[in-house]
Design a protein around this motif. Structure first.
Motif, PDB file in Angstrom:
ATOM      1  N   LYS A 114       0.748  -1.137   0.301  1.00 19.76           N
ATOM      2  CA  LYS A 114      -0.216  -0.049  -0.027  1.00 19.76           C
ATOM      3  C   LYS A 114       1.033   0.972   0.022  1.00 19.76           C
ATOM      4  CE  LYS A 114      -4.327  -1.335   2.114  1.00 19.76           C
ATOM      5  NZ  LYS A 114      -4.087  -2.245   3.015  1.00 19.76           N
ATOM      6  N   LYS A 115       1.833   1.165   0.888  1.00 24.29           N
ATOM      7  CA  LYS A 115       2.768   2.216   0.870  1.00 24.29           C
ATOM      8  C   LYS A 115       4.095   1.824   0.729  1.00 24.29           C
ATOM      9  CE  LYS A 115       0.705   4.571   4.856  1.00 24.29           C
ATOM     10  NZ  LYS A 115       0.883   4.730   6.454  1.00 24.29           N
ATOM     11  N   THR A 116       4.949   2.211  -0.266  1.00 24.82           N
ATOM     12  CA  THR A 116       6.451   1.897  -0.624  1.00 24.82           C
ATOM     13  C   THR A 116       7.231   2.390   0.201  1.00 24.82           C
ATOM     14  OG1 THR A 116       6.266   3.940  -2.219  1.00 24.82           O
ATOM     15  CG2 THR A 116       5.734   1.695  -3.175  1.00 24.82           C
ATOM     16  N   ILE A 117       8.286   1.676   0.298  1.00 22.85           N
ATOM     17  CA  ILE A 117       9.518   2.211   1.373  1.00 22.85           C
ATOM     18  C   ILE A 117      10.530   2.841   0.579  1.00 22.85           C
ATOM     19  CG2 ILE A 117      10.963   1.487   3.291  1.00 22.85           C
ATOM     20  CD1 ILE A 117       8.015  -0.786   3.222  1.00 22.85           C
ATOM     21  N   THR A 118      10.766   4.152   0.839  1.00 19.45           N
ATOM     22  CA  THR A 118      11.882   4.764  -0.041  1.00 19.45           C
ATOM     23  C   THR A 118      13.025   4.355   0.684  1.00 19.45           C
ATOM     24  OG1 THR A 118      11.767   6.610   0.961  1.00 19.45           O
ATOM     25  CG2 THR A 118      10.175   6.459  -0.705  1.00 19.45           C
ATOM     26  N   LEU A 119      14.321   4.525  -0.273  1.00 14.12           N
ATOM     27  CA  LEU A 119      15.578   4.469   0.596  1.00 14.12           C
ATOM     28  C   LEU A 119      15.805   5.583   1.325  1.00 14.12           C
ATOM     29  CD1 LEU A 119      18.341   2.771   0.080  1.00 14.12           C
ATOM     30  CD2 LEU A 119      18.897   4.652  -1.618  1.00 14.12           C
ATOM     31  N   THR A 120      15.242   6.738   1.401  1.00 14.56           N
ATOM     32  CA  THR A 120      15.184   7.970   2.233  1.00 14.56           C
ATOM     33  C   THR A 120      14.970   7.277   3.777  1.00 14.56           C
ATOM     34  OG1 THR A 120      14.996   9.071   0.507  1.00 14.56           O
ATOM     35  CG2 THR A 120      15.035  10.180   2.751  1.00 14.56           C
ATOM     36  N   GLN A 121      13.858   6.723   3.508  1.00 16.04           N
ATOM     37  CA  GLN A 121      13.036   6.192   4.941  1.00 16.04           C
ATOM     38  C   GLN A 121      13.873   4.952   5.558  1.00 16.04           C
ATOM     39  OE1 GLN A 121       8.988   5.073   3.069  1.00 16.04           O
ATOM     40  NE2 GLN A 121       8.455   5.068   5.062  1.00 16.04           N
ATOM     41  N   ILE A 122      14.390   4.126   4.754  1.00 15.21           N
ATOM     42  CA  ILE A 122      15.219   3.158   5.344  1.00 15.21           C
ATOM     43  C   ILE A 122      16.166   3.911   5.834  1.00 15.21           C
ATOM     44  CG2 ILE A 122      16.713   1.011   4.528  1.00 15.21           C
ATOM     45  CD1 ILE A 122      14.583   0.574   2.114  1.00 15.21           C
ATOM     46  N   LYS A 123      17.075   4.604   5.357  1.00 15.83           N
ATOM     47  CA  LYS A 123      18.333   5.414   5.808  1.00 15.83           C
ATOM     48  C   LYS A 123      18.214   6.095   7.161  1.00 15.83           C
ATOM     49  CE  LYS A 123      21.116   5.944   1.836  1.00 15.83           C
ATOM     50  NZ  LYS A 123      21.708   7.118   0.855  1.00 15.83           N
TER      51      LYS A 123
END
Length: 134
Positions: free
Chosen positions: A91-100
């Motif tokens: 539903k919500k993708t997880i961006t690299l920014t979020q991961i970092k």
DNA sequence: GCCAACGTTGGC
DNA sequence: GCCAACGTTGGC
């Protein structure tokens, strides 16, 4: 069960194409570390699908539909593929920014070793990603 | 077996 | 389009 992540440039092969195909064999990996990870995958293992270059986000979850076999695109050479089938679109993708920025995710191989195209994911990272995808 | 040169990937 | 990271190749 073990958890993994694969990368694909959406211009080469995207999540939408995987949904349309129903499953796909993960051909073209020409890196020993990535190959060895594929060889360690068991049927039913869960595998995140990450869009590199464009998007830079985890878009969905797949599973190993078929364990490794010889890569048909490299006859006579010692490369392997697995077959992946979609499980769910996030539903919500997880961006690299979020991961970092996430305490539990910033240690992922995705961040530490950007160039690896097939990598293991820990159980904790797996749970956290699913949590964020709702 | 070491290491410099080179190519590729992928984030910015 | 640039450049850092890193894997691979090849000369010694």
């Amino acid at each position: 069960m073990n958890y993994w992540l694969v990368k694909s440039e959406p211009t080469a092969y995207s999540w939408d194409e995987l949904l349309k195909d129903g499953s796909t064999s993960w051909t073209g990996v020409r890196n020993y570390a990535a190959r060895n990870h594929m060889r360690a995958m068991k049927k039913g293992d869960h595998v995140f699908f990450y869009h590199s270059n464009e998007g830079k986000e985890i878009v969905g979850l797949t599973k190993v539909a078929k364990e490794f076999y010889s890569d048909p695109t490299a006859p006579g050479e010692d490369w392997s593929v697995v077959e992946l089938a979609p499980v769910k679109t996030f539903k919500k993708t997880i961006t690299l920014t979020q991961i970092k920025e996430d305490k539990r995710l910033k240690g992922m191989w995705l961040v530490k070793q950007g160039r690896l195209s097939v990598m293991p994911v820990t159980a904790d990272e797996y749970e956290r990603i699913l949590e964020l995808s709702k």
